[in-house]
Motif scaffolding. Structure first.
Motif, PDB file in Angstrom:
ATOM      1  N   VAL A   1      -3.001  -8.451  -9.272  1.00 28.72           N
ATOM      2  CA  VAL A   1      -1.575  -8.627  -8.392  1.00 28.72           C
ATOM      3  C   VAL A   1      -0.748  -7.333  -8.664  1.00 28.72           C
ATOM      4  CG1 VAL A   1       0.353  -9.822  -8.175  1.00 28.72           C
ATOM      5  CG2 VAL A   1      -1.555 -10.844  -8.219  1.00 28.72           C
ATOM      6  N   GLU A   2      -0.946  -6.967 -10.045  1.00 26.88           N
ATOM      7  CA  GLU A   2      -0.178  -5.703 -10.414  1.00 26.88           C
ATOM      8  C   GLU A   2      -0.457  -4.322  -9.569  1.00 26.88           C
ATOM      9  OE1 GLU A   2       1.670  -5.453 -14.942  1.00 26.88           O
ATOM     10  OE2 GLU A   2      -0.547  -5.419 -14.805  1.00 26.88           O
ATOM     11  N   THR A   3      -1.826  -4.284  -9.422  1.00 25.68           N
ATOM     12  CA  THR A   3      -2.295  -2.860  -8.960  1.00 25.68           C
ATOM     13  C   THR A   3      -2.039  -2.627  -7.667  1.00 25.68           C
ATOM     14  OG1 THR A   3      -4.552  -3.800  -8.872  1.00 25.68           O
ATOM     15  CG2 THR A   3      -3.734  -2.527 -10.909  1.00 25.68           C
ATOM     16  N   ILE A   4      -1.934  -3.889  -7.133  1.00 25.71           N
ATOM     17  CA  ILE A   4      -2.085  -3.990  -5.348  1.00 25.71           C
ATOM     18  C   ILE A   4      -0.662  -4.166  -4.763  1.00 25.71           C
ATOM     19  CG2 ILE A   4      -4.416  -4.651  -5.093  1.00 25.71           C
ATOM     20  CD1 ILE A   4      -3.491  -7.273  -4.444  1.00 25.71           C
ATOM     21  N   ALA A   5       0.291  -4.714  -5.798  1.00 25.74           N
ATOM     22  CA  ALA A   5       1.576  -5.271  -5.133  1.00 25.74           C
ATOM     23  C   ALA A   5       2.708  -4.853  -5.993  1.00 25.74           C
ATOM     24  CB  ALA A   5       1.501  -6.806  -5.020  1.00 25.74           C
TER      25      ALA A   5
ATOM     26  N   ILE B   1       3.786  -1.017   3.950  1.00 21.94           N
ATOM     27  CA  ILE B   1       3.133   0.151   3.510  1.00 21.94           C
ATOM     28  C   ILE B   1       4.072   1.318   3.236  1.00 21.94           C
ATOM     29  CG2 ILE B   1       1.150  -0.239   5.022  1.00 21.94           C
ATOM     30  CD1 ILE B   1       2.431   1.693   6.971  1.00 21.94           C
ATOM     31  N   ILE B   2       3.903   2.201   2.550  1.00 25.06           N
ATOM     32  CA  ILE B   2       4.687   3.404   2.308  1.00 25.06           C
ATOM     33  C   ILE B   2       3.797   4.704   3.046  1.00 25.06           C
ATOM     34  CG2 ILE B   2       6.062   5.046   0.875  1.00 25.06           C
ATOM     35  CD1 ILE B   2       6.066   2.834  -1.215  1.00 25.06           C
ATOM     36  N   ASP B   3       4.205   5.034   4.087  1.00 23.57           N
ATOM     37  CA  ASP B   3       3.390   6.216   4.806  1.00 23.57           C
ATOM     38  C   ASP B   3       3.999   7.672   4.515  1.00 23.57           C
ATOM     39  OD1 ASP B   3       1.312   6.156   6.962  1.00 23.57           O
ATOM     40  OD2 ASP B   3       2.658   7.845   7.571  1.00 23.57           O
ATOM     41  N   PHE B   4       3.522   8.702   4.903  1.00 25.80           N
ATOM     42  CA  PHE B   4       3.962   9.997   4.570  1.00 25.80           C
ATOM     43  C   PHE B   4       4.464  10.646   5.774  1.00 25.80           C
ATOM     44  CE2 PHE B   4       1.269   9.098   1.109  1.00 25.80           C
ATOM     45  CZ  PHE B   4       1.844   9.552  -0.220  1.00 25.80           C
TER      46      PHE B   4
ATOM     47  N   ASP C   1       0.820  -1.179   0.123  1.00 27.75           N
ATOM     48  CA  ASP C   1      -0.046   0.014   0.003  1.00 27.75           C
ATOM     49  C   ASP C   1       0.783   1.282  -0.065  1.00 27.75           C
ATOM     50  OD1 ASP C   1      -1.944   2.057   0.393  1.00 27.75           O
ATOM     51  OD2 ASP C   1      -3.220   0.926   1.911  1.00 27.75           O
ATOM     52  N   ALA C   2       0.723   1.851  -1.045  1.00 25.42           N
ATOM     53  CA  ALA C   2       1.840   2.985  -1.295  1.00 25.42           C
ATOM     54  C   ALA C   2       1.362   4.195  -0.891  1.00 25.42           C
ATOM     55  CB  ALA C   2       2.292   3.222  -2.812  1.00 25.42           C
ATOM     56  N   HIS C   3       0.361   4.396  -0.024  1.00 22.64           N
ATOM     57  CA  HIS C   3      -0.393   5.654   0.296  1.00 22.64           C
ATOM     58  C   HIS C   3      -1.004   5.508   1.720  1.00 22.64           C
ATOM     59  CE1 HIS C   3      -2.542   9.401  -1.249  1.00 22.64           C
ATOM     60  NE2 HIS C   3      -2.310   9.670   0.332  1.00 22.64           N
ATOM     61  N   THR C   4      -0.475   5.702   2.847  1.00 19.55           N
ATOM     62  CA  THR C   4      -1.167   5.663   4.052  1.00 19.55           C
ATOM     63  C   THR C   4      -0.829   7.029   4.885  1.00 19.55           C
ATOM     64  OG1 THR C   4       0.579   4.413   5.310  1.00 19.55           O
ATOM     65  CG2 THR C   4      -1.105   3.024   4.132  1.00 19.55           C
ATOM     66  N   HIS C   5      -1.644   7.245   5.809  1.00 23.60           N
ATOM     67  CA  HIS C   5      -1.521   8.193   6.772  1.00 23.60           C
ATOM     68  C   HIS C   5      -1.863   7.766   8.161  1.00 23.60           C
ATOM     69  CE1 HIS C   5      -0.933  11.110   3.656  1.00 23.60           C
ATOM     70  NE2 HIS C   5      -2.078  10.683   3.203  1.00 23.60           N
ATOM     71  N   MET C   6      -0.748   7.121   8.908  1.00 26.77           N
ATOM     72  CA  MET C   6      -0.747   6.779  10.229  1.00 26.77           C
ATOM     73  C   MET C   6      -0.449   8.006  11.057  1.00 26.77           C
ATOM     74  SD  MET C   6      -1.766   3.655   9.482  1.00 26.77           S
ATOM     75  CE  MET C   6      -1.515   2.257   8.338  1.00 26.77           C
ATOM     76  N   GLU C   7      -1.304   8.044  12.141  1.00 23.91           N
ATOM     77  CA  GLU C   7      -1.183   9.261  13.004  1.00 23.91           C
ATOM     78  C   GLU C   7      -1.035  10.644  12.397  1.00 23.91           C
ATOM     79  OE1 GLU C   7       1.955   8.301  16.148  1.00 23.91           O
ATOM     80  OE2 GLU C   7       1.688   6.036  15.427  1.00 23.91           O
ATOM     81  N   LEU C   8      -1.448  10.987  11.209  1.00 22.43           N
ATOM     82  CA  LEU C   8      -1.446  12.108  10.503  1.00 22.43           C
ATOM     83  C   LEU C   8      -1.896  13.294  11.540  1.00 22.43           C
ATOM     84  CD1 LEU C   8      -0.325  13.774   7.973  1.00 22.43           C
ATOM     85  CD2 LEU C   8      -2.798  13.205   7.194  1.00 22.43           C
ATOM     86  N   PRO C   9      -1.529  14.472  11.642  1.00 26.64           N
ATOM     87  CA  PRO C   9      -2.271  15.740  12.188  1.00 26.64           C
ATOM     88  C   PRO C   9      -3.078  16.164  11.151  1.00 26.64           C
ATOM     89  CG  PRO C   9      -0.039  15.541  12.786  1.00 26.64           C
ATOM     90  CD  PRO C   9      -0.014  14.700  11.850  1.00 26.64           C
ATOM     91  N   PHE C  10      -4.463  16.354  11.535  1.00 32.54           N
ATOM     92  CA  PHE C  10      -5.222  16.938  10.335  1.00 32.54           C
ATOM     93  C   PHE C  10      -6.241  17.573  11.037  1.00 32.54           C
ATOM     94  CE2 PHE C  10      -8.381  17.324   6.857  1.00 32.54           C
ATOM     95  CZ  PHE C  10      -7.462  17.639   5.807  1.00 32.54           C
TER      96      PHE C  10
END
Length: 466
Positions: free
Chosen positions: A369-373, A90-93, A57-66
Motif C-alpha cells: 500500500v505504501e509503494t502504490i498509494a 494519476i500524475i501526468d507530465f 500512479d505518479a508517472h504517466t504519459h497520456m497522449e505524449l508526443p514521442f
C-alpha cells in the motif's frame, strides 16, 4: 449519500486491521471497530477482502508526443483503464517543448485532460528548456498552479536534453521554492555514440536498444544528478524509472548520507528482462522497448530492486505508462531500433502486479500500500487527501480480493493498445470494487464511471523534504 464498507480488512502503511469505513458524500468520515458503526442503509460487504486506499500512479504519459507519433492512450482511455485497475489518481507530465513558454505547454495539457478524465489527476512539468523565463515560471507554477515537481532529462539530446549547467540552475530554483526535481538519469550523449556504432555494425534488432543503454550510463547519470543536487544546497531529487543495480547503489549511498534523494522503479523492471522480452525473436521485442531499458536476467537487478523497495531506498512504484501500438507505431523502428517509440503500457495492472510481490513474499501488505498509494501521495503533495483511509480523506477506496485471480491479456485489458507487455500473466489477486470520491465506478467486472468526473488536483510540496 452515506455509505458503509463493512466486514473488510483495512490496510494502510502501518499495517492491517479489521474495520468498517463510513463515507459521507465524497469523504471518509470515520472508521469503526467491526460491528460498531451506526445503522446505514447503503452497505458494501467487504468480507474476505482488503480495503486499501485508491492507488496513486505518479508517472504517466497520456497522449505524449514521442518519436514521430504519440502515446496511444488518451486521458479518456488511459484514466478509464487506470480506474478499472484500482488507480484513482494519476500524475501526468505536461510538456514544455524547447522554445515554448512553460505556461503554454501546461495549458495544452489542461486542454487534453479537462472533461476527459475518469479519475482525479494532477501534473508534473517537463522542462524542455532552462532559461531565465522558465526559471521564473517555476515559481509561478509552485505558487499558483499546484505544480511542485519539474522533470529534466539527461538523455535525448535535441529533444528534451538539459546540460549540467541548466540542470544546476533548475535545481537551485527548486531549492528556493521547495519543488522536487525529477530526473531521467541516463547519459544521453554517450548513449547516442553507442547507438550510432551499433547501427553501423548492422545491429538493428530491438534488443540493441537495451545493449546500447548499459547500466553504467544510468549509474553515472544518477550519481551526477545526486552531486549536482548536493551543489544546489541539497535540492530535492527524485530519480524516475530506476532499473539497474548500480544506479540503485548511488541512491542508497545518498540516502544513507541523509540527502533529499528519492527514487521510483516500475513493474517492468521488477519482472521483465532484456533476454526474455526485449530479445524476443524477430521484431517482437519492440513491444518492450522503453527507457531506461529492461535489464539482463543474468545479473541481480530484479532481486536488488525488490530489496530496494523493502529497505525504502526505492520509495515508489509507478508505471511510466507510455503506450504505443505495435502496428504503425512500434513498427516505425523496423530495421532501426533507435526509431522504436519508447514506452510500455501498465497503468491498468500496477496494483495487481505489486500484489503478486506480496503473494511471493517480496513485500508486506503495508509496504504494498505504501509503494502504490501512500508514499506517492506524500511524495508529491497530495496527502492526506489521497493515499490513506482516514477521516477527512477523499473516499478513494479499492476492495481487493486476495482469493480472486487476474489474467492479463490484450483481449481483456482496457488500455488503447493492440498488445500487452504482460500477455498471459496470471495474478493471485483481483481488484473487486473501486470507489472514487465515494462513487462506485467499478465493481465485479462492471465499469460504471464516466469521462469528465475526474478533477484536477492542485498539489502542495512534498512531505519528505528535510
Amino acid at each position: 449519500m452515506t455509505l458503509l464498507i463493512r466486514g473488510g480488512t483495512v490496510v494502510g502503511p502501518t499495517g492491517a486491521t479489521k474495520a468498517d469505513v463510513l463515507i459521507d458524500g465524497e469523504t471518509i468520515v470515520a472508521l469503526f471497530a467491526p460491528g460498531a458503526a451506526p445503522h446505514i442503509e447503503n452497505v458494501i460487504d467487504a468480507t474476505g477482502k482488503y480495503v486499501i486506499p485508491g492507488a496513486v500512479d505518479a508517472h504517466t504519459h497520456m497522449e505524449l508526443p514521442f518519436g514521430g507519433t504519440h502515446a496511444s492512450d488518451t486521458f479518456d482511455t488511459g484514466t478509464r483503464a487506470a480506474a478499472i485497475g484500482g488507480t484513482t489518481t494519476i500524475i501526468d507530465f505536461a510538456v514544455q517543448r524547447t522554445g515554448e513558454v512553460i505556461q503554454d505547454g501546461l495549458a495544452a495539457w489542461h486542454g487534453k485532460a479537462d472533461g476527459n478524465c475518469h479519475i482525479d489527476y494532477a501534473f508534473h512539468m517537463i522542462m524542455g528548456g532552462v532559461d531565465d523565463e522558465s526559471l521564473k515560471a517555476m515559481d509561478h507554477l509552485v505558487a499558483n498552479e499546484g505544480i511542485s515537481s519539474f522533470k529534466l532529462f539527461m538523455a535525448y539530446p535535441g529533444v528534451f536534453y538539459s546540460d549540467d549547467g541548466q540542470i544546476l540552475r533548475a535545481m537551485q530554483k527548486a531549492r528556493d521554492n521547495g519543488a522536487m526535481i525529477m530526473m531521467h538519469a541516463e547519459n544521453g550523449p554517450a548513449i547516442d555514440v553507442l547507438v550510432k556504432q551499433a547501427l553501423e555494425r548492422g545491429e538493428t534488432d530491438p534488443i540493441h536498444h537495451g545493449l546500447t543503454r548499459p547500466q553504467e550510463l544510468e549509474a553515472e547519470a544518477t550519481s551526477r544528478a545526486i552531486w549536482l543536487a548536493s551543489v544546489a544546497a541539497d535540492c530535492p531529487l527524485y530519480i524516475v524509472h530506476l532499473s539497474a543495480s548500480k544506479a540503485l547503489e548511488q541512491v542508497a549511498r545518498a540516502r544513507d548520507a541523509g540527502k533529499n534523494v528519492f527514487a521510483e522503479t516500475c513493474p517492468q523492471y521488477l519482472y521483465l528482462t532484456l533476454e526474455d522480452q526485449l530479445g524476443a525473436p524477430g521484431f517482437e521485442g519492440a513491444k518492450w522497448v522503453c527507457s531506461t531499458p529492461l535489464r539482463s536476467k543474468h545479473e541481480s537487478h530484479r532481486a536488488d530492486l525488490w530489496q530496494g523497495l523493502r529497505t525504502n531506498d526505492l520509495s515508489v512504484v509507478s508505471t511510466d505508462h507510455c503506450p504505443f501500438c505495435f502496428k504503425d507505431q512500434k513498427e516505425l523502428g523496423l530495421g532501426d531500433f533507435s526509431k522504436i517509440p519508447n514506452g510500455i503500457g501498465s497503468v491498468e495492472h500496477r496494483v495487481d502486479l505489486l500484489y503478486q510481490g506480496v503473494v511471493d513474499g517480496k513485500l508486506s501488505l503495508a509496504r504494498w500500500v505504501e509503494t502504490i498509494a501512500t508514499t506517492p501521495a506524500r511524495m508529491f503533495g497530495l496527502y492526506p487527501r489521497k493515499g490513506v483511509i482516514a477521516p477527512g480523506s477523499d473516499a478513494d477506496i479499492v476492495l481487493y480480493d486476495p482469493n480472486g485471480r487476474t489474467r492479463i491479456s490484450a483481449e481483456t485489458h482496457h488500455m488503447n493498445m493492440d498488445h500487452s507487455a504482460w500477455e498471459g500473466w496470471e495474478i493471485d489477486g483481483k481488484v473487486d470494487t473501486v470507489l472514487s470520491r465515494g462513487e462506485v465506478i467499478a465493481s465485479g467486472g462492471e465499469y460504471t464511471g464516466r469521462a469528465g468526473r475526474g478533477r484536477y488536483l492542485k498539489r502542495g510540496l512534498s512531505d519528505y523534504l528535510i
